[in-house]
Design an enzyme around this catalytic site. Structure first.
Site, PDB file in Angstrom:
ATOM      1  N   SER A 112      14.733 -34.470  21.570  1.00 29.82           N
ATOM      2  CA  SER A 112      14.057 -34.373  22.884  1.00 29.82           C
ATOM      3  C   SER A 112      13.046 -33.228  22.880  1.00 29.82           C
ATOM      4  CB  SER A 112      15.086 -34.169  24.001  1.00 29.82           C
ATOM      5  OG  SER A 112      15.703 -32.900  23.893  1.00 29.82           O
ATOM      6  N   ASN A 113      13.314 -32.177  22.083  1.00 31.10           N
ATOM      7  CA  ASN A 113      12.319 -31.093  21.954  1.00 31.10           C
ATOM      8  C   ASN A 113      11.094 -31.585  21.179  1.00 31.10           C
ATOM      9  OD1 ASN A 113      13.208 -28.400  23.102  1.00 31.10           O
ATOM     10  ND2 ASN A 113      15.058 -29.032  22.057  1.00 31.10           N
ATOM     11  N   LEU A 143      20.077 -27.988  13.440  1.00 29.27           N
ATOM     12  CA  LEU A 143      21.371 -27.300  13.581  1.00 29.27           C
ATOM     13  C   LEU A 143      21.850 -26.662  12.287  1.00 29.27           C
ATOM     14  CD1 LEU A 143      23.158 -29.883  15.914  1.00 29.27           C
ATOM     15  CD2 LEU A 143      21.807 -27.883  16.521  1.00 29.27           C
ATOM     16  N   LYS A 144      20.929 -26.471  11.342  1.00 28.06           N
ATOM     17  CA  LYS A 144      21.335 -25.823  10.087  1.00 28.06           C
ATOM     18  C   LYS A 144      20.549 -24.538   9.920  1.00 28.06           C
ATOM     19  CE  LYS A 144      23.546 -29.612   9.532  1.00 28.06           C
ATOM     20  NZ  LYS A 144      24.977 -29.585   9.863  1.00 28.06           N
ATOM     21  N   ILE A 202      17.949 -22.189   8.015  1.00 30.72           N
ATOM     22  CA  ILE A 202      16.811 -22.357   7.118  1.00 30.72           C
ATOM     23  C   ILE A 202      17.024 -21.425   5.910  1.00 30.72           C
ATOM     24  CG2 ILE A 202      14.397 -21.659   6.899  1.00 30.72           C
ATOM     25  CD1 ILE A 202      14.576 -24.335   7.990  1.00 30.72           C
ATOM     26  N   HIS A 253      16.384 -21.760  20.961  1.00 31.77           N
ATOM     27  CA  HIS A 253      17.850 -21.607  21.029  1.00 31.77           C
ATOM     28  C   HIS A 253      18.283 -21.756  22.476  1.00 31.77           C
ATOM     29  CE1 HIS A 253      21.813 -20.199  19.777  1.00 31.77           C
ATOM     30  NE2 HIS A 253      21.818 -19.467  20.871  1.00 31.77           N
ATOM     31  N   GLU A 291      14.075 -25.613  27.667  1.00 29.20           N
ATOM     32  CA  GLU A 291      13.575 -25.683  26.280  1.00 29.20           C
ATOM     33  C   GLU A 291      12.314 -26.534  26.196  1.00 29.20           C
ATOM     34  OE1 GLU A 291      16.568 -26.761  23.323  1.00 29.20           O
ATOM     35  OE2 GLU A 291      18.081 -26.257  24.807  1.00 29.20           O
TER      36      GLU A 291
HETATM   37  C1  GRF Z   1      20.359 -29.168  22.097  1.00 27.51           C
HETATM   38  O1  GRF Z   1      21.674 -28.638  22.123  1.00 27.51           O
HETATM   39  C2  GRF Z   1      19.368 -28.080  22.279  1.00 27.51           C
HETATM   40  O2  GRF Z   1      19.861 -27.122  23.193  1.00 27.51           O
HETATM   41  C3  GRF Z   1      19.262 -27.478  20.901  1.00 27.51           C
HETATM   42  O3  GRF Z   1      19.411 -28.590  20.012  1.00 27.51           O
HETATM   43  C4  GRF Z   1      20.105 -29.651  20.685  1.00 27.51           C
HETATM   44  C5  GRF Z   1      19.394 -30.959  20.700  1.00 27.51           C
HETATM   45  O4  GRF Z   1      18.036 -30.773  20.871  1.00 27.51           O
HETATM   46  N1  GRF Z   1      18.021 -26.793  20.718  1.00 27.51           N
HETATM   47  P1  GRF Z   1      17.037 -32.058  20.656  1.00 27.51           P
HETATM   48  O5  GRF Z   1      17.242 -32.985  21.820  1.00 27.51           O
HETATM   49  O6  GRF Z   1      17.446 -32.709  19.350  1.00 27.51           O
HETATM   50  O7  GRF Z   1      15.656 -31.466  20.625  1.00 27.51           O
END
Ligand code: GRF
Length: 207
Positions: A12-13, A88-89, A91, A107, A177
């Site tokens: 979504s970001n 989520l890892k 770098i 974050h 975000e």
């Molecule tokens: C969410 O927990 C967001 O807070 C963190 O990553 C997770 C998913 O983000 N930054 P996204 O929808 O994949 O961008």
């Protein structure tokens, strides 16, 4: 400016960034999307928009191999700026050294609260819920060798009543975000960010 976006999930970001580029807010292009998970829905978002995608499942690689694989792709696509958007890892340090001050992360808390080792994704919202804080938010920062320890670019707060579930907290924070990551990228691309002894100053009053 050529951007690579690294993701792990829904993206979504990434979507917020693509929309900000399409609206003309960010004069740059996303040249590559790399996911740590081949099932990430963010990959579908990128494909729909004709952006080259790749997947680097880091759990099957040593840190050195992962560094080489990431750097090879970033060089092949002449990337200027790397964005960690729901990545989520960690770098690899070698990548940070090559791209120092050229990697930006978002974050889902007000760093230094609920940040660092073990605080990522949904874990952050559960910890915020458990602690019962009245204010949380999101942070965009440059990435350095540490976890969520690089110079802070932008932060925005979210007020909580204490009745929200972790999912509702996550949703409120995600909306922030989606605003501050594109804003930080816009400021970076327009050369409006200045590093003053580890504190990031924004030139002009754009914030
Ligand atoms: C969410 O927990 C967001 O807070 C963190 O990553 C997770 C998913 O983000 N930054 P996204 O929808 O994949 O961008």
């Amino acid at each position: 400016v050529r951007i690579a976006v690294m993701i792990s999930g829904g993206g979504s970001n990434l979507q917020a960034l693509m929309d900000a580029i399409d609206s003309g807010q960010i004069p740059a292009e996303i040249a590559l999307v790399i996911s740590s998970d081949k099932k990430a829905y963010g990959l579908d978002r990128a494909k729909k928009r004709g952006i080259p995608v790749d997947c680097l499942p880091e759990k099957e690689m040593s840190e050195d191999l992962l560094s080489e694989e990431i750097l090879r792709r970033l060089h092949a696509f002449s990337i200027d700026l790397v964005l960690l958007a729901g990545y989520l890892k960690k770098i690899p340090e070698k990548v940070v050294k090559v791209y120092e001050e050229g990697i930006i992360n978002v974050h889902p808390s007000l760093i230094p609260a609920f940040s660092g080792k073990g605080f990522y994704g949904e874990k952050v919202h559960r910890a915020v819920h458990e602690r019962g804080v009245k204010i949380t938010g999101a942070t965009v920062h440059f990435v350095n060798e540490g976890m969520d320890e690089g110079p802070i670019i932008l932060q925005e707060s979210v007020s909580l009543t204490g009745l929200e579930t972790p999912e509702e907290i996550g949703k409120k924070v995600l909306e922030v975000e989606h605003r501050i990551l594109p804003k930080a990228v816009e400021l970076f691309v327009k050369n409006k960010l200045k590093n003053q002894q580890g504190r990031i100053l924004v030139k002009g009053d754009e914030v």
